[in-house]
Design a protein around this motif. Structure first.
Motif, short mmCIF file in Angstrom:
data_model
loop_
_atom_site.label_atom_id
_atom_site.label_comp_id
_atom_site.label_asym_id
_atom_site.label_seq_id
_atom_site.Cartn_x
_atom_site.Cartn_y
_atom_site.Cartn_z
N LEU A 161 1.05 -1.30 -0.18
CA LEU A 161 -0.22 0.06 -0.02
C LEU A 161 0.85 1.26 0.05
CD1 LEU A 161 -2.88 -1.11 2.61
CD2 LEU A 161 -2.96 -0.61 0.09
N LEU A 162 1.97 1.21 0.74
CA LEU A 162 2.84 2.40 0.59
C LEU A 162 3.37 2.60 -0.55
CD1 LEU A 162 4.68 2.14 4.07
CD2 LEU A 162 2.81 3.60 3.60
N LEU A 163 3.74 1.45 -1.31
CA LEU A 163 4.25 1.69 -2.68
C LEU A 163 3.26 2.11 -3.54
CD1 LEU A 163 6.86 1.26 -4.35
CD2 LEU A 163 6.11 -1.12 -4.71
N LEU A 164 2.21 1.75 -3.47
CA LEU A 164 1.22 2.12 -4.42
C LEU A 164 0.78 3.75 -4.32
CD1 LEU A 164 -0.95 1.19 -6.55
CD2 LEU A 164 -2.48 0.57 -4.67
N SER A 165 0.86 3.95 -3.19
CA SER A 165 0.57 5.40 -2.98
C SER A 165 1.62 6.71 -3.63
CB SER A 165 0.48 5.77 -1.18
OG SER A 165 1.82 5.71 -0.77
N VAL A 166 2.99 6.02 -3.69
CA VAL A 166 3.99 6.86 -4.34
C VAL A 166 4.38 6.40 -5.76
CG1 VAL A 166 4.64 7.43 -2.13
CG2 VAL A 166 5.82 5.37 -3.18
N ALA A 167 3.53 5.52 -6.24
CA ALA A 167 4.10 4.77 -7.63
C ALA A 167 3.64 5.93 -8.64
CB ALA A 167 3.28 3.40 -8.04
N HIS A 168 4.53 6.07 -9.63
CA HIS A 168 4.35 6.92 -10.81
C HIS A 168 4.57 6.50 -11.99
CE1 HIS A 168 3.35 10.18 -7.96
NE2 HIS A 168 4.44 10.30 -7.39
N GLN A 169 5.02 4.95 -12.19
CA GLN A 169 5.14 4.31 -13.08
C GLN A 169 4.33 2.82 -13.13
OE1 GLN A 169 9.33 3.34 -13.40
NE2 GLN A 169 9.73 5.66 -13.85
N TYR A 170 3.83 2.57 -14.21
CA TYR A 170 3.05 1.65 -14.40
C TYR A 170 3.71 0.17 -13.96
CZ TYR A 170 0.09 -2.04 -16.67
OH TYR A 170 -0.92 -3.18 -16.75
N LEU A 171 4.87 0.12 -14.20
CA LEU A 171 5.65 -1.25 -13.69
C LEU A 171 5.53 -1.28 -12.17
CD1 LEU A 171 7.04 -3.75 -14.18
CD2 LEU A 171 9.42 -2.36 -14.30
N VAL A 172 5.72 0.06 -11.38
CA VAL A 172 5.83 -0.02 -10.00
C VAL A 172 4.33 -0.22 -9.46
CG1 VAL A 172 6.12 1.61 -7.98
CG2 VAL A 172 7.75 1.81 -9.98
N ILE A 173 3.43 0.15 -10.11
CA ILE A 173 1.86 -0.18 -9.88
C ILE A 173 1.84 -1.66 -9.83
CG2 ILE A 173 -0.49 0.08 -10.38
CD1 ILE A 173 0.08 2.88 -11.60
N LEU A 174 2.44 -2.16 -10.74
CA LEU A 174 2.19 -3.67 -10.93
C LEU A 174 2.81 -4.48 -9.75
CD1 LEU A 174 2.72 -4.38 -14.48
CD2 LEU A 174 0.88 -4.48 -13.34
N VAL A 175 4.10 -3.96 -9.40
CA VAL A 175 4.75 -4.70 -8.21
C VAL A 175 3.99 -4.24 -7.01
CG1 VAL A 175 6.97 -4.20 -6.71
CG2 VAL A 175 6.93 -4.23 -9.63
N ALA A 176 3.36 -2.97 -6.62
CA ALA A 176 2.85 -2.84 -5.33
C ALA A 176 1.56 -3.65 -5.36
CB ALA A 176 2.36 -1.14 -5.40
N ALA A 177 0.92 -3.90 -6.44
CA ALA A 177 -0.20 -4.90 -6.53
C ALA A 177 0.24 -6.25 -6.28
CB ALA A 177 -0.92 -4.74 -7.80
N ALA A 178 1.26 -6.61 -6.79
CA ALA A 178 1.84 -8.17 -6.59
C ALA A 178 2.10 -8.30 -4.98
CB ALA A 178 3.11 -8.40 -7.29
N SER A 236 -3.33 9.36 -0.95
CA SER A 236 -3.92 9.07 0.43
C SER A 236 -4.08 7.63 0.65
CB SER A 236 -5.45 9.96 0.40
OG SER A 236 -5.88 9.17 -0.92
N ILE A 237 -3.67 6.69 -0.23
CA ILE A 237 -3.54 5.60 -0.17
C ILE A 237 -2.74 5.06 1.02
CG2 ILE A 237 -2.97 3.36 -1.23
CD1 ILE A 237 -3.79 4.38 -4.04
N ALA A 238 -1.62 5.75 1.26
CA ALA A 238 -0.79 5.66 2.32
C ALA A 238 -1.55 5.47 3.74
CB ALA A 238 0.46 6.53 2.23
N TRP A 239 -2.57 6.35 3.77
CA TRP A 239 -3.25 6.37 5.13
C TRP A 239 -3.79 5.00 5.39
CZ3 TRP A 239 -6.80 11.28 4.01
CH2 TRP A 239 -6.02 12.32 3.80
N PHE A 240 -4.17 4.37 4.29
CA PHE A 240 -4.70 2.53 4.66
C PHE A 240 -3.61 1.75 5.12
CE2 PHE A 240 -7.44 4.81 1.86
CZ PHE A 240 -8.70 4.69 2.28
N SER A 241 -2.30 2.07 5.25
CA SER A 241 -1.41 1.40 5.81
C SER A 241 -1.87 1.04 7.32
CB SER A 241 0.16 1.93 5.36
OG SER A 241 0.35 3.22 6.14
N SER A 242 -2.14 2.19 7.86
CA SER A 242 -2.65 1.97 9.25
C SER A 242 -3.58 0.83 9.61
CB SER A 242 -3.21 3.20 9.83
OG SER A 242 -4.61 3.59 9.07
N ILE A 243 -4.62 0.62 8.51
CA ILE A 243 -5.43 -0.65 8.56
C ILE A 243 -4.34 -2.01 8.57
CG2 ILE A 243 -7.20 -1.95 7.51
CD1 ILE A 243 -8.36 0.69 6.52
#
Length: 450
Positions: A111-128, A186-193
């Protein structure tokens, strides 16, 4: 103390086969543990559903097409699909009580990675990474739910599924209220969950550790009238296909329902996310009802009704208006999701000595194939239209006809287990504190493990 113990001849001679009884079985379900694992499932799946809920934001921000959106779903589901059976197979041999908390840490970093991802490949890694957390969580948590069930396996599985389904439904609402107004960061806020889930799972691990420390491996017994190994293999394949058909349809709505409502009815993104929440909330309610209904009326009947029963509503959905679509989505969610608990418990009863692997296969492979299907549907939507995809998916519940190949499990299996417990409680009551005598008596007369 000196009263004679009277046990009928039928009770003495009727065979009882119990694959595994948890220490809490005689006391009923461990409700605190079930509540804890259900809440953890809620938190886990809330974070997972957040990925699909932010698709419109990612699509607009990075100019993604539907095929790329489907690939994000595939990256998440493929990680979970690939690893869940492996995790389940390993924990069948050696349970890992604290692995749930460790796996949740992967979701935390994803989730932390997804909140700061600015490249499509990084989004894929965060989802993985989020998918990796799911792979570790589901097999062992499903085993804990069964261990805490007190013999009410369908009920326990439904409580477990309720948390996950309700969590899935919350993702769109949280995305509409938080992520859409405040952006991707704001996705980073959900890391508290995720951090809260880690704490709960660590506490559950402390309860689980003594259970597996005192549990001895039970010999595998075959119930009289149980299906052959060949029929078991066929039944497992059918159950996987049935869960796949259900999950592919749910994945199609979860991934593309927002776009469908926006394209066809011109609603806003936030309004579409609320409609998606309504569908997913109906899924949560249906998932909870399915297990107790399976305990009461039989799992095969619930499987028949829940998959085929959704067919008229799915066929009508592509041709309905906005309000009618919302009503139909509720009916579909209630009916089609009630099959999940029955399918998983049915599979566990077919292979009672492989709970972790079976849970991994069904949570992983079937759900992962649903993710692969979502990617294919995204590619199809790019070449045709979202409306055409929903017209095609409307026929998926017809696959429920394959339930005709499911075998009949021995109808008196549950009755035998209950009679064993009644006999045990009677002996212990009559013999006072001499629990060992009661256990030894049942071991000799029934061959059951108490």
């Amino acid at each position: 103390m000196n009263k004679p113990v009277v046990v009928s001849e039928e009770t003495l001679t009727e065979p009882v086969v119990v694959a595994e009884l948890a220490p809490a079985a005689a006391k009923g379900p461990a409700y605190i543990v079930l509540a804890g694992i259900s809440v953890s499932h809620f938190l886990n799946d809330t974070m997972q559903s957040l990925i699909a809920s932010v698709y419109p934001i990612l699509k607009d921000a990075y100019a993604l097409d539907f095929a790329q959106i489907g690939m994000i779903t595939l990256a998440f589901q493929f990680t979970a699909s690939l690893l869940q059976p492996v995790v389940g197979h390993y924990t069948d041999k050696k349970a890992q009580p604290y692995s749930l908390a460790v796996g949740m840490a992967s979701t935390f970093f994803g989730l932390l990675l997804l909140s700061v991802a600015h490249q499509y490949l990084v989004i894929l890694v965060a989802a993985a990474l989020v998918g990796l957390g799911s792979a570790v969580f589901h097999p062992e948590s499903a085993r804990i739910a069964r261990l805490a069930s007190g013999g009410r396996y369908g009920f326990a599985q439904s409580v477990f599924q309720l948390g996950g389904s309700f969590g899935t439904s919350m993702g769109p609402v949280l995305a509409a209220l938080i992520v859409v107004p405040f952006g991707q960061g704001s996705i980073a806020w959900f890391s508290s969950i995720a951090f809260l889930a880690i704490l709960i799972l660590w506490r559950i691990g402390r309860w689980y550790a003594p259970q597996i420390a005192t549990k001895k491996a039970a010999p595998v017994h075959t119930q009289p009238g149980a299906p052959s190994s060949r029929r078991v293999a066929v039944a497992l394949a059918v159950l996987v296909v049935l869960l796949f058909s259900k999950q592919l349809y749910v994945s199609s709505l979860s991934s593309y329902y927002i776009f469908y409502l926006i394209d066809r009815f011109g609603v806003s993104t936030q309004a579409a996310q609320i409609y998606l929440f309504v569908f997913l909330a109906a899924n949560a309610v249906g998932a909870f009802l399915g297990g107790p209904l399976g305990d009461r009326f039989g799992r095969k009947i619930v499987i028949w009704i829940s998959i085929l029963g959704a067919l008229p509503f799915t066929l009508a959905l592509p041709y309905a208006g906005l309000v009618a679509s919302a009503v139909l989505s509720v009916a579909i969610g209630l009916i089609i999701s009630s099959t999940t608990s029955s399918i998983i418990v049915f599979a566990q009863e077919l292979v009672p000595h492989r709970f972790g692997m079976i849970s991994g296969v069904f949570f992983g492979v079937a759900f992962g194939i649903g993710g692969l299907g979502a990617a294919v549907l995204g590619k199809l939507a790019d070449h045709t239209s979202i409306e055409f995809v929903y017209q095609l998916c409307a026929y998926l519940p017809a696959i429920g006809l394959l339930a005709v190949f499911l075998p009949k499990l021995p109808r008196n299996a549950r009755k035998r287990i209950l009679s064993c417990r009644v006999a045990a409680s009677h002996i212990v009551r009559e013999c006072g504190a001499d629990v060992a005598f009661g256990a030894a008596f049942l071991q000799r007369s029934h061959g059951a493990r108490v």
